[in-house]
Design a protein around this motif. Structure first.
Motif, mmCIF file in Angstrom:
data_model
loop_
_atom_site.group_PDB
_atom_site.id
_atom_site.type_symbol
_atom_site.label_atom_id
_atom_site.label_comp_id
_atom_site.label_asym_id
_atom_site.label_seq_id
_atom_site.Cartn_x
_atom_site.Cartn_y
_atom_site.Cartn_z
ATOM 1 N N ALA A 236 0.828 -1.194 -0.029
ATOM 2 C CA ALA A 236 -0.090 -0.042 0.030
ATOM 3 C C ALA A 236 0.870 1.181 -0.033
ATOM 4 O O ALA A 236 0.557 2.210 -0.707
ATOM 5 N N SER A 237 1.859 1.139 0.672
ATOM 6 C CA SER A 237 2.942 2.422 0.699
ATOM 7 C C SER A 237 3.659 2.642 -0.630
ATOM 8 O O SER A 237 3.597 3.737 -1.038
ATOM 9 N N GLN A 238 3.874 1.423 -1.236
ATOM 10 C CA GLN A 238 4.703 1.608 -2.599
ATOM 11 C C GLN A 238 3.527 2.261 -3.502
ATOM 12 O O GLN A 238 3.749 3.125 -4.275
ATOM 13 N N LEU A 239 2.215 1.980 -3.583
ATOM 14 C CA LEU A 239 0.986 2.288 -4.433
ATOM 15 C C LEU A 239 0.816 3.675 -3.785
ATOM 16 O O LEU A 239 0.308 4.640 -4.988
ATOM 17 N N ALA A 240 0.847 4.169 -2.713
ATOM 18 C CA ALA A 240 0.714 5.512 -2.558
ATOM 19 C C ALA A 240 1.500 6.472 -2.968
ATOM 20 O O ALA A 240 1.371 7.548 -3.558
ATOM 21 N N GLU A 241 2.880 5.966 -3.264
ATOM 22 C CA GLU A 241 3.728 6.811 -4.102
ATOM 23 C C GLU A 241 3.637 7.029 -5.746
ATOM 24 O O GLU A 241 3.998 7.985 -6.196
ATOM 25 N N LEU A 242 2.881 6.047 -6.156
ATOM 26 C CA LEU A 242 2.754 5.692 -7.577
ATOM 27 C C LEU A 242 1.258 6.441 -7.784
ATOM 28 O O LEU A 242 1.242 6.929 -9.391
ATOM 29 N N LEU A 243 0.418 6.583 -7.101
ATOM 30 C CA LEU A 243 -0.771 7.013 -7.554
ATOM 31 C C LEU A 243 -1.184 8.374 -6.936
ATOM 32 O O LEU A 243 -0.600 9.077 -6.173
ATOM 33 N N PRO A 244 -2.069 9.084 -8.026
ATOM 34 C CA PRO A 244 -2.131 10.482 -7.637
ATOM 35 C C PRO A 244 -3.025 10.746 -6.598
ATOM 36 O O PRO A 244 -3.041 12.023 -5.989
ATOM 37 N N THR A 266 7.874 -3.578 -6.046
ATOM 38 C CA THR A 266 8.699 -4.542 -5.783
ATOM 39 C C THR A 266 7.969 -5.916 -6.187
ATOM 40 O O THR A 266 6.678 -5.807 -5.830
ATOM 41 N N ALA A 267 8.630 -7.023 -6.730
ATOM 42 C CA ALA A 267 7.770 -8.133 -7.015
ATOM 43 C C ALA A 267 6.928 -8.672 -6.079
ATOM 44 O O ALA A 267 5.825 -8.906 -6.190
ATOM 45 N N GLY A 268 7.658 -8.935 -4.859
ATOM 46 C CA GLY A 268 7.095 -9.389 -3.676
ATOM 47 C C GLY A 268 5.674 -8.707 -3.156
ATOM 48 O O GLY A 268 4.700 -9.374 -3.303
ATOM 49 N N ALA A 269 5.968 -7.428 -3.196
ATOM 50 C CA ALA A 269 4.609 -6.575 -2.739
ATOM 51 C C ALA A 269 3.590 -6.798 -3.865
ATOM 52 O O ALA A 269 2.545 -6.702 -3.537
ATOM 53 N N ALA A 270 4.015 -6.731 -5.075
ATOM 54 C CA ALA A 270 3.008 -6.808 -6.048
ATOM 55 C C ALA A 270 2.107 -8.054 -6.023
ATOM 56 O O ALA A 270 0.959 -7.859 -6.250
ATOM 57 N N LYS A 271 2.924 -9.021 -5.876
ATOM 58 C CA LYS A 271 1.972 -10.501 -5.684
ATOM 59 C C LYS A 271 0.958 -10.565 -4.746
ATOM 60 O O LYS A 271 -0.086 -10.757 -5.025
ATOM 61 N N ARG A 272 1.343 -9.654 -3.460
ATOM 62 C CA ARG A 272 0.325 -9.638 -2.234
ATOM 63 C C ARG A 272 -0.612 -8.883 -2.624
ATOM 64 O O ARG A 272 -1.969 -9.365 -2.503
ATOM 65 N N ALA A 273 -0.345 -7.752 -3.272
ATOM 66 C CA ALA A 273 -1.482 -6.688 -3.577
ATOM 67 C C ALA A 273 -2.299 -7.293 -4.601
ATOM 68 O O ALA A 273 -3.542 -7.021 -4.631
#
Ligand code: GLA
Length: 388
Positions: A236-244, A266-273
């Motif tokens: 969720a933190s990674q996506l918060a950086e990427l989304l407007p 990151t590959a691991g976080a993407a799979k869980r998301a």
């Protein structure tokens, strides 16, 4: 043992052991998670059901200080004082009760003392049917009756979850407690763990669930449950950086937004998301499919959910995969692992008139793979209650 038998046996054991009629008797059911895996702590939505198996908890007042407990099925007695939150050594089951009483006492600012309690349940242990949440909720309902106090049901769920966090060490969401509290006869519970709104959805009368337990040791405390939760928070933190727009939890990300950004995670976080975001989407599509009585398409979502557990969340195990494959081959409407995963049971959705034939096919398919699972038919049932 049906619910009435469990209650009668609990009361009889209470009278025999403590010499008093109980003044308060509560029943709380176990649960199955039907769709929406690991979404509760991601502010997501879940479809679940309370089942006809549960725990009875009864209480009478006593002149002795302390809380005295009898667990009929394990034939053990234990005692504790609610003033501290230290573990009752050697008695895992007693700790859930201690936690619930302690947090209710703190919430009401009223000392809980001088009680004799008896409990008995019909939920098989380790099957992933949330026997611990049922115990917590039954204990909470029974003690509130004896104290003549009321606490909002959602707050009861939170207090019970604190007991679970404290004693089981699992950083779980509210699904198990909500399911035990808000169950409905022949219906699914649709819970939104962001708004805490709960509604129920009627299921056609001929729909049944089989709980298929391949008997794998199941303990969420030893499982990577807490690690998965942390990974979801990282995602969720990674996506918060990427989304407007603001992202505080995976609930805030649509499947399309996720697909457009997953290569930058990151590959691991993407799979869980991928699992959690996919599950929340499947729950919402599932609700519509049940409303329009498209049970075949709903069942397909259960199979998809299991596949996503295998590929993305990696919380299945070979035994559960065999069971789900067996269910598919046997012609079930749908099947998937139910609950935390890493063990426990799979649920299989069937038409009642096909339950027997499908069970037999699952057993023989599994036997060819060296498994001898136990199959239990469960009925979506009403939630916890205090007996009048
Ligand atoms: C366990 C937890 C729930 C939920 C499920 C997975 O049952 O106790 O809070 O996270 O796993 O959906």
């Amino acid at each position: 043992m049906n619910k009435i038998n469990v209650i009668e046996k609990t009361v009889a054991a209470h009278v025999e052991n403590f010499g008093n009629q109980p003044e308060s008797i509560a029943w709380a059911p176990g649960r199955i998670e039907v769709l929406g895996n690991h979404t509760d702590y991601n502010d997501g939505t879940v479809l679940s059901a309370a089942i006809h198996l549960g725990i009875c908890f009864c209480i009478s007042r006593s002149d002795r200080p302390g809380i005295h407990l009898l667990a009929v099925d394990v034939g053990q007695t234990a005692a504790f004082d609610t003033s501290d939150i230290q573990k009752v050594p050697g008695f895992d089951w007693a700790n859930y009760i201690k936690g619930v009483f302690h947090f209710i006492q703190e919430h009401l600012d009223e000392k809980i003392d001088g009680l004799d309690c008896t409990l008995l349940g019909s939920i098989p242990m380790g099957a992933g049917l949330s026997s611990s949440a049922a115990l917590e909720v039954a204990a909470a309902y029974a003690v509130l009756k004896i104290l003549n106090a009321t606490i909002d049901k959602k707050e009861i769920a939170r207090l019970c979850r604190r007991a679970e966090h404290q004693f089981a060490g699992t950083n779980c969401g509210l699904l198990d407690q909500f399911s035990s509290i808000f169950g409905r006869d022949h219906g699914l519970i649709h819970s939104d763990f962001r708004t805490l709104e709960v509604s129920s959805i009627k299921l056609p009368d001929d729909i049944e669930f089989l709980v298929v337990n391949p008997h794998i040791k199941h303990s969420l405390a030893d499982s990577p449950y807490n690690e998965r939760r942390e990974r979801c928070e990282q995602a969720a933190s990674q996506l918060a950086e990427l989304l407007p727009h603001p992202v505080t939890a995976l609930r805030d990300v649509s499947p399309a937004e996720f697909e457009a950004n997953r290569s930058r995670m990151t590959a691991g976080a993407a799979k869980r998301a991928a699992h959690v975001i996919g599950e929340i989407d499947r729950v919402e599509r599932g609700v519509e499919l049940i409303r329009t009585e498209n049970l075949a398409a709903f069942g397909q979502l259960l199979f998809e959910s299991h596949q996503s557990s295998i590929e993305n969340f990696e919380n299945s195990c070979p035994e559960l995969d065999v069971v789900v494959e067996a269910a598919r081959t046997a012609g079930a409407l749908g099947a998937r692992l139910s609950g935390g995963g890493f063990g426990g049971s799979a649920i299989v959705m069937v038409r009642a008139d096909q339950a027997q034939a499908i069970s037999e096919k699952i057993i023989s398919f599994c036997a060819e793979k060296g498994l001898a699972p136990e199959i239990l038919a469960v009925t979506p049932s009403s939630g916890a209650r205090v007996m009048p």
